[in-house]
Design a protein around this motif. Structure first.
Motif, mmCIF file in Angstrom:
data_model
loop_
_atom_site.group_PDB
_atom_site.id
_atom_site.type_symbol
_atom_site.label_atom_id
_atom_site.label_comp_id
_atom_site.label_asym_id
_atom_site.label_seq_id
_atom_site.Cartn_x
_atom_site.Cartn_y
_atom_site.Cartn_z
ATOM 1 N N SER A 42 66.724 -36.734 78.277
ATOM 2 C CA SER A 42 66.690 -36.792 79.735
ATOM 3 C C SER A 42 68.048 -37.209 80.310
ATOM 4 C CB SER A 42 65.615 -37.811 80.159
ATOM 5 O OG SER A 42 65.515 -37.848 81.551
ATOM 6 N N ASP A 84 64.544 -46.843 73.248
ATOM 7 C CA ASP A 84 65.610 -47.839 73.363
ATOM 8 C C ASP A 84 66.244 -47.793 74.749
ATOM 9 O OD1 ASP A 84 67.855 -49.433 73.231
ATOM 10 O OD2 ASP A 84 68.469 -48.720 71.249
ATOM 11 N N ASN A 102 60.197 -49.700 84.359
ATOM 12 C CA ASN A 102 58.899 -49.385 84.960
ATOM 13 C C ASN A 102 58.196 -48.354 84.061
ATOM 14 O OD1 ASN A 102 60.140 -46.953 85.504
ATOM 15 N ND2 ASN A 102 60.066 -47.138 87.731
ATOM 16 N N THR A 103 57.091 -47.817 84.526
ATOM 17 C CA THR A 103 56.345 -46.854 83.703
ATOM 18 C C THR A 103 57.221 -45.648 83.367
ATOM 19 O OG1 THR A 103 54.303 -47.599 84.726
ATOM 20 C CG2 THR A 103 54.237 -45.466 83.627
ATOM 21 N N GLU A 104 58.036 -45.213 84.323
ATOM 22 C CA GLU A 104 58.910 -44.068 84.089
ATOM 23 C C GLU A 104 59.891 -44.328 82.947
ATOM 24 O OE1 GLU A 104 59.239 -41.004 84.910
ATOM 25 O OE2 GLU A 104 61.342 -40.557 84.511
ATOM 26 N N THR A 105 60.470 -45.515 82.882
ATOM 27 C CA THR A 105 61.443 -45.773 81.801
ATOM 28 C C THR A 105 60.729 -45.832 80.448
ATOM 29 O OG1 THR A 105 61.367 -48.174 82.188
ATOM 30 C CG2 THR A 105 63.141 -46.933 83.275
ATOM 31 N N LEU A 106 59.482 -46.326 80.443
ATOM 32 C CA LEU A 106 58.707 -46.299 79.194
ATOM 33 C C LEU A 106 58.501 -44.857 78.732
ATOM 34 C CD1 LEU A 106 56.862 -47.609 76.995
ATOM 35 C CD2 LEU A 106 54.971 -47.338 78.614
ATOM 36 N N LEU A 107 58.119 -43.991 79.671
ATOM 37 C CA LEU A 107 57.891 -42.586 79.323
ATOM 38 C C LEU A 107 59.192 -41.920 78.880
ATOM 39 C CD1 LEU A 107 55.489 -41.529 82.233
ATOM 40 C CD2 LEU A 107 54.877 -42.204 79.900
ATOM 41 N N LEU A 108 60.267 -42.219 79.603
ATOM 42 C CA LEU A 108 61.561 -41.622 79.321
ATOM 43 C C LEU A 108 62.000 -41.917 77.877
ATOM 44 C CD1 LEU A 108 64.314 -41.813 82.025
ATOM 45 C CD2 LEU A 108 64.913 -41.987 79.625
ATOM 46 N N THR A 110 60.058 -42.910 75.413
ATOM 47 C CA THR A 110 59.059 -42.404 74.467
ATOM 48 C C THR A 110 59.234 -40.906 74.247
ATOM 49 O OG1 THR A 110 57.559 -44.159 75.179
ATOM 50 C CG2 THR A 110 56.575 -42.314 73.973
ATOM 51 N N VAL A 111 59.541 -40.169 75.305
ATOM 52 C CA VAL A 111 59.793 -38.729 75.169
ATOM 53 C C VAL A 111 61.099 -38.496 74.414
ATOM 54 C CG1 VAL A 111 60.340 -36.594 76.421
ATOM 55 C CG2 VAL A 111 58.442 -38.048 77.197
ATOM 56 N N SER A 114 60.790 -39.016 70.743
ATOM 57 C CA SER A 114 59.898 -38.044 70.089
ATOM 58 C C SER A 114 60.599 -36.708 69.877
ATOM 59 C CB SER A 114 58.623 -37.857 70.914
ATOM 60 O OG SER A 114 57.943 -39.092 71.074
ATOM 61 N N LEU A 247 55.038 -52.109 82.886
ATOM 62 C CA LEU A 247 54.185 -50.945 83.204
ATOM 63 C C LEU A 247 53.844 -50.975 84.682
ATOM 64 C CD1 LEU A 247 51.971 -50.790 80.000
ATOM 65 C CD2 LEU A 247 54.308 -50.066 80.406
ATOM 66 N N SER B 114 55.261 -34.277 73.124
ATOM 67 C CA SER B 114 56.709 -34.163 72.931
ATOM 68 C C SER B 114 57.038 -33.526 71.588
ATOM 69 C CB SER B 114 57.368 -35.540 73.037
ATOM 70 O OG SER B 114 57.103 -36.131 74.303
ATOM 71 N N LEU B 115 56.307 -33.906 70.536
ATOM 72 C CA LEU B 115 56.551 -33.296 69.219
ATOM 73 C C LEU B 115 56.243 -31.797 69.276
ATOM 74 C CD1 LEU B 115 54.999 -35.930 66.744
ATOM 75 C CD2 LEU B 115 57.282 -35.901 67.779
ATOM 76 N N LEU B 232 64.060 -44.153 89.661
ATOM 77 C CA LEU B 232 63.225 -44.232 88.464
ATOM 78 C C LEU B 232 61.776 -43.804 88.660
ATOM 79 C CD1 LEU B 232 64.609 -47.376 86.640
ATOM 80 C CD2 LEU B 232 65.010 -44.973 86.140
ATOM 81 N N MET B 236 55.105 -43.151 89.175
ATOM 82 C CA MET B 236 54.411 -42.671 87.971
ATOM 83 C C MET B 236 53.157 -43.484 87.640
ATOM 84 S SD MET B 236 55.463 -39.803 86.921
ATOM 85 C CE MET B 236 54.454 -39.696 85.433
ATOM 86 N N LEU B 247 46.913 -48.393 82.276
ATOM 87 C CA LEU B 247 48.025 -49.052 81.570
ATOM 88 C C LEU B 247 47.622 -50.473 81.210
ATOM 89 C CD1 LEU B 247 51.048 -47.601 83.544
ATOM 90 C CD2 LEU B 247 49.643 -46.607 81.755
#
Lengths: 248, 248
Positions: A42, A84, A102-108, A110-111, A114, A247, B114-115, B232, B236, B247
Motif C-alpha cells: 500500500s 509492522d 486505528n483499524t485501517e492501519t491494522l488492516l494495512l 495485515t494485507v 500477507s 481498533l 490477501s493470499l 487513515l 473503517m 472488533l
C-alpha cells in the motif's frame, strides 16, 4: 487453457508438514525475501517484517507456542511474518510527527504482510522447497512477541515453515469456483448453498477414499466445528492493544 | 542466484495504471481464479470472495468510489476482493450453530483474501496482463458494499485492475532487505534508521532522475505525509461494524 508453467506451479501448491533437515542456503533465503519485497504494498509503505528463525532452540520454543506443531521445530527455516508499523513510527519521529493507529492501519499491515508472504511462498516452492503457513503463531502471540523481541506496533500474523519436503500429500479440492467468484454483484444464498452441498460431497468422497472409509466427514461439518466461538483466539484484541494497535 | 523464471517474474512486478481496452477471455479469468483458490487458506476455511466487474457503468461507479482513479473504469476487469464470513454463517446455520465474529475472524478473512489475491496477481501477470491493487476501495466501503450487494459478514478489502498494459513503468526500488528481514529476533532501531536513511537517498535519486530534477522528495518524507491521522480511513471500524464484524 494450455499448459502454463507458472499457473501450473501455483495450482500445484500443497502444504508440507514433514521436512528433511537439509539447511537452506543464504542465497535461497535472499531470493525468497527479494521475491516477497517485490509484491505490491500500500502506497509503498512496506508495513511488514519477516523474522527468519534457524536457531534450533528458538524454533523449538516457537513450535510449542504454535500449539506443539512438530514441523515448526523440524523445518530448517521458520519465517515469522509480522505486520509492522514500528518503522513508520521511526519515520514519523524523523519528521516530528506521531504515528496514529486505528483499524485501517491494522488492516494495512495485515494485507501488506500477507501479499509479501504469498510471494515468498511461491518463490520458495519454485526453488523446490515445501512450505506451510502456521496460523497457530496467533495462539500465544504475547509469548511470540517476547521471544522474537517485537517492539510496539508490530504483531505476528502467521508463521511459515520452509524446507525440503519429506512427504507427497494429495491436492485437496477447493470450493467450486462459483462459491468464491461472483460476477458483477454478490451471489444469491441459493447458489452458495448449492456449492457448499456439492463441495461437502466432494470432500466426503475425498476423505473416505484416503482413509479407506474410516473418515466420515465433510467440509461444512468440519468448518462449523472450527468456527466455534471458543476456538476463535479471543485474546487477539488484547494482544494487539498491548502491542500498540488501536481498533478504533 | 542463477536465472530463475518464476522468481524473475515475481521480481519483475510493476503496478500498471494504464490499460488497453482489450477484453479478458473467460478462460483467462477462470485460470486466474483457480490460481487464487490454490493459495493457502486457514484450516481450508476459504474466507474470501472475489467479485469480477466488467460492466462499464459499475466499473465507472467503482472508479468514483475509489477516489476517481481513472484506470478502475478503463481496465477491462476490476476484481473486488472481499473478506467473507457470510458462507461460514450459512455453514453454521446448516449445523444449528451461530457465527461469532471477533478480531480473529477479521484477521482470518483479511489474510485469506490477501493470499488468494496475490496468487491471482501472479497468475494474471504470467498470462501477460498488468495489474494494480486498489486500496482506494476502502475510501467509501459502505457505498462499495451497496453497489456490489455485499451481505453481512463480508467487507471489501481492496480492488485489483486487470488488463493489457499500455505503459512500461520503471521498477521502483524497495527498502534494503535488512530493514524488512531480520535474523532470529527483531532488529535494533539503529539498524532500521540506517536502512531508512539509505533508502531515502536511493529514492531521492530515483525520483530526481525520472523527473529531470523536478521532484525532490524521498521515502520517509512521503511516508510521513501518507501516515497522517486524517488520511487513515477512520471510517473503517464503523463500516466493519455495520457489516457485522466485531472488533472484540
Amino acid at each position: 487453457m494450455h499448459a502454463h508453467p507458472i499457473i501450473d506451479a501455483l495450482k500445484g501448491h500443497r502444504s508440507i508438514r514433514k521436512f528433511k533437515p537439509d539447511p537452506i542456503p543464504d542465497e535461497h533465503i535472499r531470493a525468497i525475501v527479494e521475491a516477497a519485497q517485490a509484491a505490491s504494498t500500500s502506497s509503498n509503505i512496506q508495513a511488514y517484517t519477516v523474522i527468519g528463525v534457524r536457531d534450533p532452540e528458538r524454533k523449538q520454543a516457537l513450535s510449542v507456542l504454535a500449539g506443539n506443531q512438530r514441523y515448526v521445530a523440524e523445518c530448517p527455516l521458520m519465517l515469522v511474518w509480522c505486520a509492522d508499523l514500528h518503522r513508520l513510527e521511526l519515520v514519523m519521529e524523523m519528521h516530528n510527527g506521531q504515528l496514529h493507529q486505528n483499524t485501517e492501519t491494522l488492516l494495512l499491515g495485515t494485507v501488506d504482510v500477507s501479499l509479501a508472504a504469498q510471494n515468498a511462498a511461491v518463490a520458495a516452492e519454485s526453488l523446490g522447497y515445501g512450505i506451510v503457513y502456521i496460523g497457530g503463531i496467533r495462539n500465544r502471540p504475547d509469548d511470540v512477541a517476547e521471544l522474537l523481541r517485537l517492539p510496539a506496533n508490530v504483531y505476528p500474523v502467521f508463521g511459515m515453515c520452509v524446507g525440503t519436503s519429506d512427504q507427497e500429500p494429495d491436492l485437496r479440492p477447493r470450493l467450486p469456483m462459483g462459491a468464491i467468484y461472483h460476477e458483477e454483484t454478490y451471489a444469491e444464498d441459493e447458489t452458495l448453498l448449492g456449492a457448499i452441498k456439492a463441495y461437502d460431497e466432494t470432500l466426503q468422497a475425498y476423505y473416505a477414499e484416503r482413509s479407506g472409509g474410516a473418515r466420515a466427514s465433510n467440509w461444512s461439518v468440519e468448518t462449523a466445528s472450527r468456527m466455534q466461538a471458543d476456538k476463535l483466539r479471543g485474546h487477539m484484541k488484547g494482544h494487539l492493544n498491548r502491542q500498540g494497535f488501536r481498533l478504533e
